[in-house]
Design a protein around this motif. Sequence first.
Motif, PDB file in Angstrom:
ATOM      1  N   GLU A  44      -5.300  -2.493  35.712  1.00 45.48           N
ATOM      2  CA  GLU A  44      -4.305  -2.813  34.697  1.00 45.48           C
ATOM      3  C   GLU A  44      -3.731  -1.547  34.080  1.00 45.48           C
ATOM      4  O   GLU A  44      -2.514  -1.427  33.863  1.00 45.48           O
ATOM      5  CB  GLU A  44      -4.925  -3.689  33.601  1.00 45.48           C
ATOM      6  N   MET A 296       7.993  -3.389  37.992  1.00 46.86           N
ATOM      7  CA  MET A 296       7.506  -4.606  37.333  1.00 46.86           C
ATOM      8  C   MET A 296       7.281  -5.731  38.346  1.00 46.86           C
ATOM      9  O   MET A 296       6.305  -6.478  38.242  1.00 46.86           O
ATOM     10  CB  MET A 296       8.480  -5.041  36.240  1.00 46.86           C
ATOM     11  N   ASP A 297       8.158  -5.829  39.339  1.00 47.88           N
ATOM     12  CA  ASP A 297       7.968  -6.847  40.381  1.00 47.88           C
ATOM     13  C   ASP A 297       6.677  -6.608  41.155  1.00 47.88           C
ATOM     14  O   ASP A 297       5.923  -7.541  41.451  1.00 47.88           O
ATOM     15  CB  ASP A 297       9.160  -6.853  41.341  1.00 47.88           C
ATOM     16  N   THR A 300       3.564  -7.484  39.062  1.00 46.77           N
ATOM     17  CA  THR A 300       3.367  -8.899  38.718  1.00 46.77           C
ATOM     18  C   THR A 300       3.393  -9.805  39.945  1.00 46.77           C
ATOM     19  O   THR A 300       3.424 -11.031  39.806  1.00 46.77           O
ATOM     20  CB  THR A 300       4.461  -9.358  37.738  1.00 46.77           C
ATOM     21  N   SER A 309      -3.365 -11.708  43.571  1.00 46.62           N
ATOM     22  CA  SER A 309      -2.411 -11.440  42.497  1.00 46.62           C
ATOM     23  C   SER A 309      -2.420  -9.956  42.146  1.00 46.62           C
ATOM     24  O   SER A 309      -3.470  -9.308  42.187  1.00 46.62           O
ATOM     25  CB  SER A 309      -2.775 -12.253  41.244  1.00 46.62           C
ATOM     26  N   LEU A 312      -0.832  -7.311  36.933  1.00 46.90           N
ATOM     27  CA  LEU A 312      -0.139  -7.841  35.760  1.00 46.90           C
ATOM     28  C   LEU A 312       0.541  -9.170  36.036  1.00 46.90           C
ATOM     29  O   LEU A 312       1.466  -9.566  35.319  1.00 46.90           O
ATOM     30  CB  LEU A 312       0.890  -6.815  35.256  1.00 46.90           C
ATOM     31  N   ASN A 313       0.090  -9.876  37.057  1.00 49.78           N
ATOM     32  CA  ASN A 313       0.650 -11.184  37.370  1.00 49.78           C
ATOM     33  C   ASN A 313       0.431 -12.126  36.189  1.00 49.78           C
ATOM     34  O   ASN A 313      -0.686 -12.277  35.699  1.00 49.78           O
ATOM     35  CB  ASN A 313      -0.007 -11.751  38.628  1.00 49.78           C
ATOM     36  N   ASP A 315       1.398 -11.656  33.218  1.00 48.33           N
ATOM     37  CA  ASP A 315       1.205 -10.920  31.974  1.00 48.33           C
ATOM     38  C   ASP A 315       2.389 -11.171  31.032  1.00 48.33           C
ATOM     39  O   ASP A 315       3.551 -10.957  31.402  1.00 48.33           O
ATOM     40  CB  ASP A 315       1.078  -9.430  32.275  1.00 48.33           C
ATOM     41  N   VAL A 318       4.762  -7.949  30.136  1.00 53.61           N
ATOM     42  CA  VAL A 318       5.758  -7.571  31.148  1.00 53.61           C
ATOM     43  C   VAL A 318       6.832  -8.646  31.269  1.00 53.61           C
ATOM     44  O   VAL A 318       8.023  -8.343  31.416  1.00 53.61           O
ATOM     45  CB  VAL A 318       5.081  -7.324  32.510  1.00 53.61           C
ATOM     46  N   ARG A 319       6.410  -9.899  31.210  1.00 52.59           N
ATOM     47  CA  ARG A 319       7.391 -10.988  31.294  1.00 52.59           C
ATOM     48  C   ARG A 319       8.383 -10.908  30.135  1.00 52.59           C
ATOM     49  O   ARG A 319       9.602 -11.070  30.320  1.00 52.59           O
ATOM     50  CB  ARG A 319       6.664 -12.329  31.288  1.00 52.59           C
TER      51      ARG A 319
END
Length: 470
Positions: A44, A296-297, A300, A309, A312-313, A315, A318-319
């Motif tokens: 993370e 970011m992609d 996540t 995953s 940060l999937n 998360d 980030v979303r």
Amino acid sequence: MPLFTSAGVGSGLDLESIISSTLQATNQPKQAQFQRQESRYETELSALGAVKSALSKFDDVVNKLSDSDLFDKRVANLTQPESGDLISFSSTDNSTNGSFDVEVIALAQGSRALSANGAFSSSEQVINTTESTLSFAAGDKSFDLTIAANSTLEDIRQQINDSADNFGVTANIINTGTEAKLVFNSNVTGTGNDLSVTNDNAELDALSTQAFGGGAGGMSIAAEDQASDAQIKIDGIVATNDSNTFTDVIQGSTITALKKSENNETTQVDIARDREGVRKLIDEFVSAYNGVVDIMDKATAFDASSGNSAPLNGDSLVRGLKNQMVNVLTSNVEGAGDFSNLFDIGLSLNEDGKLEKNNLVRSVDEAMDQDFNAFGKIFSNESGIASRFESLMDNYIESRGAITFREESLNQNLDRLEEDRLDHDYRMQQMEARLREKYSGLDVMLAQMQSTQSFLSAQLGNLPGFGGKE
């Protein structure tokens, strides 16, 4: 963990294996748990670090775009003649757009003084018998030299050139074979700024332009060697200056004459907004934004085929950042003329959420052609896109930003995890000590029982009727 004893020596039982198995059954699940937690925290942290780095690069670009001076900057393109560069040119934000033809009529020059014929036989000739003062002046500059008694022409030449107060006078000696000619060159240019050399001792008259007693000295300046102004012609208008650098002759610009024009040749100067610089920074903006989206992609992502995953999937931090960045991109800006948002100036978002430098309405170049001032205000206005992104980045990557706070929390978790490991190691040491204490008692008891059994067997074997004896 250390072994305190060799368990089972007395009884012959494999008590070491029993202790080791018991300890492993307790230790291994806990160590696996520690490893999973450490791996999760570190992955993370790594993912957040990558996102933060991309955001920092993006922030650097939007900081540049928030500066309105970027869109006011002028640049000059020069077209020099085939004979070589006539001028150099620099512009400022106050420069006026336009095209100009510049001709160099004359370069500014300093004065040159030459000694009279036969004044000096050689560079080793002694000039003065008493200490004297030689004074130099040109324009508003001057300096004095104290000449020691019995100085030679060469001594004086060196003293002039080495003087810390010298404003720009160079002394040279030319040996012709029959005499030594003294030459003074002054770098003070401009009409009326001829070099003046005076003294307080007639012995130095041959080195002066003015004699001690009055009248001309032995150093003279020919008409062609007098200090003179520079002259340039801009679109037929003549400008004069005492140096080769002309400031604000074209408002907001500086022209430096480099050489005299041949056959009335000119340099063409085209002053315009720095479109290329702006275009380059827009490219950096698009690239930096898309770099953030890529990171970011990746951080996540979810692989449906494997069920794995990314760190940060799902998360929320980030979303939320993704949504806010899109909101800034699509927001409207007031005070930008006919343009309201990024899409009005030629940018667009593709299906992957990335920026592109084109759309169905117009290109970036067409937007700059239509209204360059309004184009810049989309970014640089007080409530422009760049300013809004700066505020958003502050909320995430500055010292008290959300990502920084999250990193600090994860590092604290790692610190606590290390403390838990140390506590667990201590508990395992205590557990081993208890097991060894417990099994050492059993070992002693079994050893004693085995010793008693052996003793009884030996005694019974000696009795009549036992062990085959009669």
